[in-house]
Design an enzyme around this catalytic site. Structure first.
Site, mmCIF file in Angstrom:
data_model
loop_
_atom_site.group_PDB
_atom_site.id
_atom_site.type_symbol
_atom_site.label_atom_id
_atom_site.label_comp_id
_atom_site.label_asym_id
_atom_site.label_seq_id
_atom_site.Cartn_x
_atom_site.Cartn_y
_atom_site.Cartn_z
ATOM 1 N N LYS A 134 -9.810 16.872 22.587
ATOM 2 C CA LYS A 134 -9.987 16.538 24.003
ATOM 3 C C LYS A 134 -9.544 15.100 24.279
ATOM 4 C CE LYS A 134 -14.397 16.360 25.695
ATOM 5 N NZ LYS A 134 -14.646 15.145 26.499
ATOM 6 N N GLY A 143 -15.737 11.905 32.075
ATOM 7 C CA GLY A 143 -15.750 10.437 32.069
ATOM 8 C C GLY A 143 -14.419 9.858 31.622
ATOM 9 N N SER A 167 -16.865 0.943 23.575
ATOM 10 C CA SER A 167 -16.431 2.136 24.297
ATOM 11 C C SER A 167 -14.911 2.229 24.289
ATOM 12 C CB SER A 167 -16.942 2.090 25.738
ATOM 13 O OG SER A 167 -16.197 2.966 26.554
ATOM 14 N N GLN A 176 -13.361 4.258 26.025
ATOM 15 C CA GLN A 176 -12.937 4.490 27.412
ATOM 16 C C GLN A 176 -12.693 3.166 28.125
ATOM 17 O OE1 GLN A 176 -15.771 7.194 29.190
ATOM 18 N NE2 GLN A 176 -15.106 8.888 27.897
ATOM 19 N N ASP A 227 -20.124 11.441 19.663
ATOM 20 C CA ASP A 227 -20.217 12.767 20.282
ATOM 21 C C ASP A 227 -20.860 13.800 19.357
ATOM 22 O OD1 ASP A 227 -19.052 11.810 22.599
ATOM 23 O OD2 ASP A 227 -17.023 12.274 21.931
ATOM 24 N N ARG A 246 -28.568 12.429 26.293
ATOM 25 C CA ARG A 246 -28.531 13.310 25.110
ATOM 26 C C ARG A 246 -29.691 13.063 24.160
ATOM 27 N NH1 ARG A 246 -21.950 13.598 24.234
ATOM 28 N NH2 ARG A 246 -21.649 15.190 25.834
ATOM 29 N N ARG A 301 -22.102 19.528 24.839
ATOM 30 C CA ARG A 301 -22.477 19.293 23.435
ATOM 31 C C ARG A 301 -23.909 19.742 23.157
ATOM 32 N NH1 ARG A 301 -17.647 17.910 21.668
ATOM 33 N NH2 ARG A 301 -16.574 16.287 22.844
HETATM 34 C C1 S3P Z 1 -14.013 9.135 24.593
HETATM 35 C C2 S3P Z 1 -14.796 8.096 24.199
HETATM 36 C C3 S3P Z 1 -16.255 8.210 24.038
HETATM 37 C C4 S3P Z 1 -16.700 9.655 23.914
HETATM 38 C C5 S3P Z 1 -16.043 10.542 24.919
HETATM 39 C C6 S3P Z 1 -14.540 10.476 24.821
HETATM 40 C C7 S3P Z 1 -12.567 8.889 24.765
HETATM 41 O O1 S3P Z 1 -16.878 7.626 25.150
HETATM 42 O O2 S3P Z 1 -18.087 9.766 24.016
HETATM 43 O O3 S3P Z 1 -16.451 11.887 24.726
HETATM 44 O O4 S3P Z 1 -11.806 9.868 24.840
HETATM 45 O O5 S3P Z 1 -12.174 7.730 24.821
HETATM 46 P P1 S3P Z 1 -17.136 6.037 25.196
HETATM 47 O O6 S3P Z 1 -15.846 5.409 24.870
HETATM 48 O O7 S3P Z 1 -17.554 5.692 26.586
HETATM 49 O O8 S3P Z 1 -18.217 5.804 24.189
#
Ligand code: S3P
Length: 426
Positions: free
Chosen positions: A19, A91, A163, A165, A314, A345, A386
């Site tokens: 993903k 997210g 993070s 993200q 995750d 979670r 999850r």
């Molecule tokens: C992800 C980063 C993680 C993870 C999410 C996917 C990504 O989040 O929990 O399912 O693809 O960069 P965070 O970076 O906010 O921890």
């Protein structure tokens, strides 16, 4: 969804595409120059949200099952959307696309479902505003109105939380900034963005925890293959390891060092996992995993905490379920971020494990689970994929039937999960 106790799992499983990597593949292909074919693109609802948002930004895509062709428009070629961009439950879609939109010369609005609109966005608003974008939000939550600017100002940024993200959002904005943008990570997080930007020809500077991109960079279209998702493999790894007599093979699983801690933890705990056919594909390591039931002797610590948490963030729900099945149980700390995922979670795992009769203790930043005989119960997935899947695995260890309410949430990352599970249960 009703599930019963199982005695073993056996068979070969073709898991969906990763993903995290699929989101990036679609987004980076969209801002690249030329057409990219993405093979084994994730079938997840989350990645469909990304493709839908890109479509609203004028990017043409063609999808046949798990192959996605993206006609790149270049990093400033996106079109002003005529309606809000719906990120659904994802997210990653919202936070990464916000980084791309910050550097466009138009305004756009990002919305999501109730879960996504309750998740913290200040963590990306703050750096993007420092770069010169303006982002309107209520209480740091979506809907986000992104008022883009080109070029943005390059920054050096140290995110307050670990993070991937946030890191990816700032680096994507950095592609449209006037100089070198640097993210200094508090703890290393998954590095799919760095690897894939390089695949598309971008020079990504990495020095320890400092990651930099230049605003001069261009992305050049290049076909790629997405590995199967280790976060999806985790459910079958745990199930098969805990059920003696099991034998499950999963080919082509992504084993990126910043994502594979779940596997390393299982091996350290004595699980019987064989890794073969290791190779690098499109800058990502992949291999075949074979897991057989039962645990060998080990004196491994039953405490997971510190920097490793970002590497298995995750997988914590399924690791908590694992804790109910191994001698000494399992304690997981430094994982407060889990409270702001698709659901809280920590609370979801504690509540549902308690319903199944497990001996579990909740902490602000984690939980402790003792080895417990589980009893079938009614589970609330809290519409979190999850949680739905972790408790489908818990059901296999329980006496009596388990009902998972909100099981359809699994489609967010793993459509067909329950059918696949049924096909290997013995
Ligand atoms: C992800 C980063 C993680 C993870 C999410 C996917 C990504 O989040 O929990 O399912 O693809 O960069 P965070 O970076 O906010 O921890």
């Amino acid at each position: 969804m009703k599930l019963d106790r199982a005695s073993a799992l056996s068979g070969t499983i073709d898991l969906p595409g990763d993903k995290s990597i699929s989101h990036r593949a679609a987004m980076f292909a969209a801002i690249a120059e030329g057409a990219t074919t993405i093979i084994n693109f994730a079938t997840s609802e989350d990645c469909a949200s990304t493709v839908r948002c890109l479509g609203s930004l004028g990017v043409r895509t063609e999808r046949t099952e798990n192959v996605l062709v993206v006609e790149g428009v270049g990093k400033t070629g996106l079109e002003r959307p005529s309606q809000p961009l719906d990120c659904g439950n994802s997210g990653t879609t919202m936070r990464l696309i916000a980084g791309i939109l910050a550097g466009q010369n138009f305004d756009s609005t990002l919305v999501g479902d109730d879960s996504l609109q309750s998740r913290p966005m200040k963590r990306i608003i703050e750096p993007l505003e420092r770069m010169g974008a303006v982002i309107d939000a209520q209480n740091g939550r979506a809907p986000l109105v992104v008022k883009g600017k080109n070029p943005l100002s390059a920054i050096e940024y140290q995110p307050p939380v670990a993070s991937a993200q946030i890191k990816s959002c700032v680096l994507l904005a950095g592609l449209n900034a006037d100089g070198l943008t640097t993210v200094i990570e508090p703890v290393p997080t998954r590095d799919h963005t760095e690897r894939m930007l390089r695949w598309f020809g971008v020079d990504v500077g990495v020095e320890g925890t400092r990651i930099s991109v230049s605003g001069d960079a261009r992305l050049v279209a290049r076909d790629l293959v997405v590995p199967s998702d280790i976060s999806s493999a985790a459910f079958f790894l745990v199930a098969a390891a805990c059920l003696p007599g099991s034998d499950i093979t999963m080919p082509n699983v992504g084993l990126n060092p910043s994502r594979r801690a779940v596997l390393d933890v299982l091996v350290r705990l004595g699980a019987n996992v064989e890794v073969t056919n290791s190779e690098e594909n499109c800058n990502e390591p992949v291999a075949t995993l074979r897991v057989r039931g039962g645990f060998g002797p080990t004196d491994a610590e039953r405490l997971i905490r510190g920097d490793i948490i970002a590497n298995l963030i995750d997988e914590v729900p399924i690791l908590a379920v694992l804790g109910t099945q191994i001698e000494g149980g399992l304690e997981i700390r430094d994982a407060a971020e889990l409270r702001v995922k698709e659901s809280d979670r920590i609370a979801a795992v504690v509540e549902n494990l308690s319903r199944m009769g497990a001996n579990v203790t909740e902490f602000p930043d984690g939980l402790r689970v003792e080895r417990s005989q589980l009893t079938g119960a009614e589970i609330d997935s809290r519409h979190d994929h999850r949680i739905a899947m972790a408790f489908a695995i818990a059901a296999l260890f329980a006496n009596g039937p388990t009902i998972i309410n909100g099981a359809a949430a699994a489609d967010v990352s793993f459509p067909g999960f329950f059918e696949m599970l049924r096909s290997v249960v013995r």
